[in-house]
Design an enzyme around this catalytic site. Structure first.
Site, PDB file in Angstrom:
ATOM      1  N   HIS A 188       0.825  -1.201   0.000  1.00 23.96           N
ATOM      2  CA  HIS A 188       0.000   0.000   0.000  1.00 23.96           C
ATOM      3  C   HIS A 188       0.863   1.258   0.000  1.00 23.96           C
ATOM      4  O   HIS A 188       0.667   2.172  -0.807  1.00 23.96           O
ATOM      5  CB  HIS A 188      -0.918  -0.028   1.235  1.00 23.96           C
ATOM      6  CG  HIS A 188      -1.852   1.120   1.314  1.00 23.96           C
ATOM      7  ND1 HIS A 188      -1.546   2.293   1.970  1.00 23.96           N
ATOM      8  CD2 HIS A 188      -3.093   1.293   0.795  1.00 23.96           C
ATOM      9  CE1 HIS A 188      -2.559   3.124   1.864  1.00 23.96           C
ATOM     10  NE2 HIS A 188      -3.510   2.552   1.159  1.00 23.96           N
TER      11      HIS A 188
ATOM     12  N   ARG B 209      -3.566  23.671 -18.748  1.00 23.58           N
ATOM     13  CA  ARG B 209      -4.837  23.695 -18.019  1.00 23.58           C
ATOM     14  C   ARG B 209      -5.175  25.136 -17.680  1.00 23.58           C
ATOM     15  O   ARG B 209      -4.288  25.974 -17.514  1.00 23.58           O
ATOM     16  CB  ARG B 209      -4.717  22.904 -16.720  1.00 23.58           C
ATOM     17  CG  ARG B 209      -4.423  21.428 -16.900  1.00 23.58           C
ATOM     18  CD  ARG B 209      -4.351  20.754 -15.526  1.00 23.58           C
ATOM     19  NE  ARG B 209      -3.867  19.388 -15.648  1.00 23.58           N
ATOM     20  CZ  ARG B 209      -2.579  19.039 -15.701  1.00 23.58           C
ATOM     21  NH1 ARG B 209      -1.646  19.984 -15.656  1.00 23.58           N
ATOM     22  NH2 ARG B 209      -2.217  17.783 -15.808  1.00 23.58           N
TER      23      ARG B 209
ATOM     24  N   CYS C 161      -1.826  13.588 -23.567  1.00 21.39           N
ATOM     25  CA  CYS C 161      -1.443  14.557 -22.544  1.00 21.39           C
ATOM     26  C   CYS C 161      -1.696  14.043 -21.137  1.00 21.39           C
ATOM     27  O   CYS C 161      -1.622  14.780 -20.181  1.00 21.39           O
ATOM     28  CB  CYS C 161      -2.131  15.902 -22.781  1.00 21.39           C
ATOM     29  SG  CYS C 161      -3.927  15.826 -22.625  1.00 21.39           S
TER      30      CYS C 161
END
Lengths: 593, 593
Positions: A145, A270, A545
């Site tokens: 984990h 972005r 992307c």
């Protein structure tokens, strides 16, 4: 030994013994080497005439180059190594040892750098893992984990350091040599080598990064052998590669760095951050607007600010393409959290404290816009089609910025990318509105800036109807993160910590599909969309992307499928350049090993 | 007129005039007819020898049959029709007129039946629409927000009733004839005809439903012409159809009804309700369990209860297959809501009231299990792989129930369906565990019950890797709801009210992809999975259990792709039988018009 190495044309480990004065060669195998040695050896073999430069490029990997780009500990003789575990997620992290995730979060909130130390982590530790500089566990391997989640976060991690005995109740660990580390004691962990040090080890910047940054001239005599070797390999990879490499960057600073690192454009700019900070107020105004006039005022307030953002980016990327993604996330992400606001108002009401009327209005809006599954809600192109003027604002800001930069004598090359398209009809509507605004700005400014209009392919339906979508798109860019999320039906935020470790243990996948593209499933969607998109429009420009654009194995796949470029974070650009070169030389079916 | 009708072999509208004692035929066209008339006319034409029975079947539609299965208003001479709008979503609803959604919710919470009346609805009205028996608007067509959302909810709706003038402030509306309806006045709305009545109109059950229920014998003289016509059409459709029809049913009662309605099995038996009600406590125990013993105890407590559930269903479906879906939703759905619990505890803390320790433990669990996007989180097969014993409990309950039913002399035919599989490896692990339990139960009980193991295909990745998945699956069942949600990247709960109306207006889709399968996009995934699944395993049994299994156009598509069966809600079973028959007669490329 020279005979053997010359025969195999590589550095070899050779086992030998001398018995009664006679030399016996016992066995030999390819010698292990560090990332740096791999580059140096490869070029030395070229100099020795044993291999050619193409084979040198084939013999190093993007993963090795990536390792060389992390800061390293400058572990001199004084550095006290107390343990060694597995190098689960690279980097060099220094901080105070903490043995509890809530405590880690608390200390981090107080501005302290912490290393979270656990026997093993589980989903309850997520807050501590986010808060920490690095993670150290005494159990579990590279699919534990801790390892999986740390890699997902890009956070330094050493796992399975079995030499340490973690005493959670006593808030300390004891190393095999006897060293005891208590909560608050500083340790240093090296995620590249797996070594754990007591105390703060000084961190040294990577000389390979300094070379890419242009601070070291690889052709000067002062350059180290490593830098020279990297330089030679990169030059050849650049000569050979067919796949172009762009960077994901939202700011002029990152764009400039990407350019220094060899990016040939921005593949994903972005625009979310252009609505944040002090501008968040305008988004709130937009959401709460009653009537067209108020909405229009909020949008108008944003226009000059966003135009300036784009001027900075187009200037930094003068002459290179910049793919701007119109706003993607749901608008409620710009509002306060539902649970926090509900709770705060309920507490005020219960205690008789006056509740601000604005908070009530805001709560009503937050409730109205609350979504069960925001990733599958009102976002991307849907926002643009539902909220009048939102995309128009962005397109106008892009067009005006480009005109301004062109008027200043530069060569801006904007590409407008529409996110989350699932049907060609969505794209057609946005394209038509966009073309109208581009024409307006051209008329207003007198500047003619050629601007491409295209779309992300990130929804499975877009991939299987790509032949239609290509009719309205001048380019495709695969958003492989979302395509992975929707293709598998799991959201990274929810599943990586919850069960990826278990899935890796069970062998359901060999590597997280967010780290390396799932070629059989998600990759098939990429193939279908590429083939059918190009069938409709042979000159369709296609890139990727998502974060996979910087992953070696994925890059080989994208090269094989025939994409035009990959786009990745600026720091991965050299890795992508190298792997693109290796892919080109290896031909179809190559991989990054 | 007889000549014309005989020529065209159908009921015709004929326009004529008599001028100077001379009859002039002006024009003629196929006559409009109600749903009931369509069935009667079609069979009458057969009796007149003008068409054969196959053509009669072709001339009626599943939509018409569905209309005949709603309860109808028994609008005698006293019924006061005050307006007529568009029949946006069928059914007959009676309630007090309310003009505000919050008020509608409030009254409904007090146990009052309400009809929400608005000029038009928007996403803010969702609570009122959920609370109301029916929705009446004065504006907008069949793609208006009210119409789209009401159809999605299966709620009666009349929209665009322009004859009424809605006065929201005055909380009343005025009909063209002068009738004024104020808040609290009872109205009746007929979603099948679009008619609005003042006062409460008595509702009459559908005689067609009574026929399917077996309460009316179609071969007796007392049966109406309509029932006789429906009977003849259905008999022929059943003879001809290739596609089998099953029902989605979770209880013995629904299963029995489905059987009466002609279902040839249960295609989807959800098991979520087997964890609800008083059993929710055991789920809470399971989630909060510390250690294996506590978890095992919670599961053991559920075993006999769930076994009894399955005994009831297998008994009802004696001799027919029952596909049981293992638990699908995320476990936090069985816990309290995060926002409510957080707020309640915060209020107690702020006012100094003691907080129950159990609530704190519960809040910690709710926070830990909270997901950003539950639809894309820890659910379905992932739960089964992560929570030890959960699927085992269910498989054992199924196997023991089947053995018990078989021991009682019946013929149970269980099929175990694993939800949300995206990779064959997930299914292999569950299949192997399931086979072991089936073998154990066989050994324990001495009963050999053949049990199929298969999977839902509802994740896009499963569709594109179906060739692999078929290696471990004996059957596929397309979960077209989730496949639509993940294929398009939108969740029905979030998007239907938020922007579907806008999308229909813009022509992005002609009909909601949740109403009728998106054949180009999602349908392509169905095609790929069917072809490639059968290539691996030619006898792979393939069905569909999403709501599209009851939609006429979708049924024609599924027939064409070559599925073995569709499964739909019990009330749609006759519709599916009819359309499956029509599809078989029309051949490939048919549709439901």
């Amino acid at each position: 030994m020279a005979t053997l190495e010359n025969h195999y044309r590589d550095l070899f480990d050779i086992e030998f013994t001398i018995e009664r004065n006679k030399l016996w060669m016992l066995q030999t195998r390819v010698g292990k080497r560090t990332a740096g040695a791999a580059f140096r050896i490869a070029t030395q073999l070229v100099d020795q005439g044993l291999i050619d430069i193409d084979e040198a490029v084939a013999r190093v990997t993007g993963d090795q180059l990536a390792q060389l780009m992390f800061p390293r500990f400058d572990a001199g003789e004084d550095a006290k190594q107390i343990a060694k575990g597995m190098n689960a997620s690279p980097g060099a992290a220094v901080g105070k040892a903490v043995f509890d995730s809530d405590r880690a979060e608390e200390m981090a909130n107080n501005g302290e750098a912490v290393i979270l130390v656990r026997r093993e982590t589980n989903p309850d530790d997520l807050n501590g893992m986010i808060a920490a500089q690095g993670i150290l566990t005494s159990r579990g391997g590279k699919t534990s984990h801790a390892a999986v989640v740390a890699r997902g976060m890009g956070k330094t991690c050493v796992c399975g350091a079995e030499e340490i005995d973690v005493d959670l109740k006593g808030r300390k660990f004891t190393a095999r040599g006897g060293a005891v580390v208590e909560e608050g004691d500083v340790i240093s962990i090296d995620g590249t080598s797996g070594v754990v040090y007591l105390g703060e080890v000084p961190v040294q910047p990577s000389e390979v990064v300094e070379y890419f940054e242009g601070k070291i001239d690889a052709t000067s005599d002062n350059a180290s052998d490593l830098v020279k070797a990297v330089h030679r390999v990169m030059e050849r990879a650049d000569e050979k590669r067919i796949l172009r490499v762009r960077a994901n960057s939202d700011t002029p600073e990152d764009s400039e760095r990407a350019r220094r690192f060899g990016a040939e454009g921005i593949g994903l700019c972005r625009t979310e951050h252009m609505f944040l900070g002090e501008r968040r107020q305008f988004v709130e105004d937009l959401i709460l607007a009653e009537g067209d006039a108020e909405r229009e005022a909020a949008l108008q307030a944003l226009l000059p600010l966003q135009r300036e953002d784009f001027v900075g980016i187009f200037t930094a990327m003068d002459g290179l393409p910049v793919t701007v993604r119109l706003i993607d996330p749901p608008l409620h992400e710009f509002l306060p959290d539902l649970t926090e606001l509900t709770s705060a108002i309920a507490v005020k009401e219960a205690t008789g404290e006056p509740v601000d009327e604005h908070d009530r209005v805001l709560l009503a809006a937050v409730q109205r816009m609350h979504e069960q599954n925001p990733m599958l809600g009102l976002r991307g192109v849907r926002l643009g089609l539902v909220i009048p003027g939102l995309f128009d604002l962005q397109v106008r800001a892009i067009a005006e910025a480009a005109a301004q930069v062109k008027a200043a004598g530069l060569n801006p090359r904007p590409e407008i990318m529409v996110p989350l398209v699932g049907a060609v009809q969505e794209l057609e509507i946005v394209r038509d509105e966009t073309l109208a605004i581009l024409a307006d700005v051209k008329a207003e400014t007198g500047q003619d800036v050629p601007t491409l209009i295209g779309t992300m392919i990130e929804v499975p339906r877009a991939a299987v109807t790509a032949g239609q979508i290509a009719e309205a798109a001048e380019f495709f860019s695969f958003g492989t993160n979302d395509l992975t999320q929707m293709g598998w039906g799991f959201s990274r935020d929810d599943v990586e910590a919850a069960f990826f470790s278990r899935y890796l243990e069970l062998g359901i996948f060999g590597v997280s599909p967010f780290e390396s593209l799932d070629q059989e499933g998600v990759g098939r969607l990429v193939r279908i969309a590429t083939e059918e998109g190009r069938k409709t429009r042979p000159d369709l420009h296609i890139g990727v992307c998502g974060e996979h654009g910087g992953d070696p194995d994925s890059i080989h796949f994208f090269a094989e499928v025939g994409l035009d470029y990959v786009s990745c974070s600026p720091f991965r650009v050299p890795v992508a350049r190298l792997e693109a070169g290796r892919a080109a030389m290896a031909g179809v079916g190559s991989d990054s090993r």
